[in-house]
Design a protein around this motif. Structure first.
Motif, PDB file in Angstrom:
ATOM      1  N   LEU A  70       0.826  -1.206   0.000  1.00 22.73           N
ATOM      2  CA  LEU A  70       0.000   0.000   0.000  1.00 22.73           C
ATOM      3  C   LEU A  70       0.865   1.262   0.000  1.00 22.73           C
ATOM      4  O   LEU A  70       0.545   2.242  -0.675  1.00 22.73           O
ATOM      5  CB  LEU A  70      -0.934  -0.005   1.212  1.00 22.73           C
ATOM      6  N   GLU A  71       1.961   1.225   0.740  1.00 23.07           N
ATOM      7  CA  GLU A  71       2.881   2.366   0.770  1.00 23.07           C
ATOM      8  C   GLU A  71       3.436   2.646  -0.624  1.00 23.07           C
ATOM      9  O   GLU A  71       3.496   3.800  -1.053  1.00 23.07           O
ATOM     10  CB  GLU A  71       4.019   2.062   1.748  1.00 23.07           C
ATOM     11  N   TRP A  72       3.817   1.589  -1.346  1.00 20.76           N
ATOM     12  CA  TRP A  72       4.353   1.783  -2.700  1.00 20.76           C
ATOM     13  C   TRP A  72       3.278   2.282  -3.667  1.00 20.76           C
ATOM     14  O   TRP A  72       3.549   3.092  -4.553  1.00 20.76           O
ATOM     15  CB  TRP A  72       4.984   0.490  -3.219  1.00 20.76           C
ATOM     16  N   VAL A  73       2.061   1.804  -3.502  1.00 22.65           N
ATOM     17  CA  VAL A  73       0.959   2.261  -4.356  1.00 22.65           C
ATOM     18  C   VAL A  73       0.686   3.743  -4.114  1.00 22.65           C
ATOM     19  O   VAL A  73       0.517   4.524  -5.061  1.00 22.65           O
ATOM     20  CB  VAL A  73      -0.307   1.400  -4.112  1.00 22.65           C
ATOM     21  N   ILE A  74       0.663   4.148  -2.854  1.00 22.11           N
ATOM     22  CA  ILE A  74       0.439   5.558  -2.530  1.00 22.11           C
ATOM     23  C   ILE A  74       1.581   6.415  -3.052  1.00 22.11           C
ATOM     24  O   ILE A  74       1.360   7.496  -3.609  1.00 22.11           O
ATOM     25  CB  ILE A  74       0.247   5.742  -1.011  1.00 22.11           C
ATOM     26  N   LEU A  75       2.807   5.955  -2.906  1.00 22.77           N
ATOM     27  CA  LEU A  75       3.963   6.693  -3.410  1.00 22.77           C
ATOM     28  C   LEU A  75       3.904   6.834  -4.925  1.00 22.77           C
ATOM     29  O   LEU A  75       4.162   7.909  -5.475  1.00 22.77           O
ATOM     30  CB  LEU A  75       5.252   5.990  -2.989  1.00 22.77           C
ATOM     31  N   GLY A  76       3.541   5.756  -5.610  1.00 22.02           N
ATOM     32  CA  GLY A  76       3.393   5.820  -7.071  1.00 22.02           C
ATOM     33  C   GLY A  76       2.275   6.762  -7.487  1.00 22.02           C
ATOM     34  O   GLY A  76       2.408   7.517  -8.452  1.00 22.02           O
ATOM     35  N   GLY A  77       1.165   6.724  -6.766  1.00 24.00           N
ATOM     36  CA  GLY A  77       0.060   7.638  -7.057  1.00 24.00           C
ATOM     37  C   GLY A  77       0.455   9.089  -6.850  1.00 24.00           C
ATOM     38  O   GLY A  77       0.093   9.965  -7.646  1.00 24.00           O
ATOM     39  N   ALA A  78       1.198   9.355  -5.785  1.00 25.60           N
ATOM     40  CA  ALA A  78       1.668  10.720  -5.534  1.00 25.60           C
ATOM     41  C   ALA A  78       2.612  11.174  -6.644  1.00 25.60           C
ATOM     42  O   ALA A  78       2.564  12.328  -7.087  1.00 25.60           O
ATOM     43  CB  ALA A  78       2.363  10.799  -4.176  1.00 25.60           C
ATOM     44  N   GLY A  79       3.464  10.266  -7.104  1.00 22.89           N
ATOM     45  CA  GLY A  79       4.365  10.601  -8.211  1.00 22.89           C
ATOM     46  C   GLY A  79       3.603  10.902  -9.486  1.00 22.89           C
ATOM     47  O   GLY A  79       3.916  11.866 -10.195  1.00 22.89           O
TER      48      GLY A  79
END
Length: 90
Positions: free
Chosen positions: A16-25
């Protein structure tokens, strides 16, 4: 059994952390593109370099603000915990 459940939860939270980071990017890239598209012609600067710079700013500035808030909250909670221990000890 509890360890397995905790391990799965940790794995899911990491994902989930990586998904949120990718979404923010992605949001930063799209926001940088939009702002660059709006201001590059008026400033007569390169669209691509403006896009890259603005995307980096839109990604880095909120991230740094979040990191500083987290550090401040952590230090405040440490001080509060220390004060509670000192009050109990007298």
């Amino acid at each position: 059994m509890a360890r397995e459940v905790a391990a799965r939860a940790i794995l899911r939270l990491n994902l989930l952390e990586w998904v949120i980071l990718g979404g923010a990017g992605l949001i930063a890239i799209l926001g940088g593109w939009l702002v660059s598209w709006l201001i590059a012609p008026q400033l007569k600067v390169s669209f691509r370099s403006t896009w890259m710079g603005l995307s980096m700013l839109l990604f880095a500035v909120p991230g740094l603000i979040a990191i500083f808030r987290l550090r401040r909250e952590t230090s405040v909670s440490k001080v509060a915990t220390k004060l509670k221990i000192e009050e109990r000890d007298g």
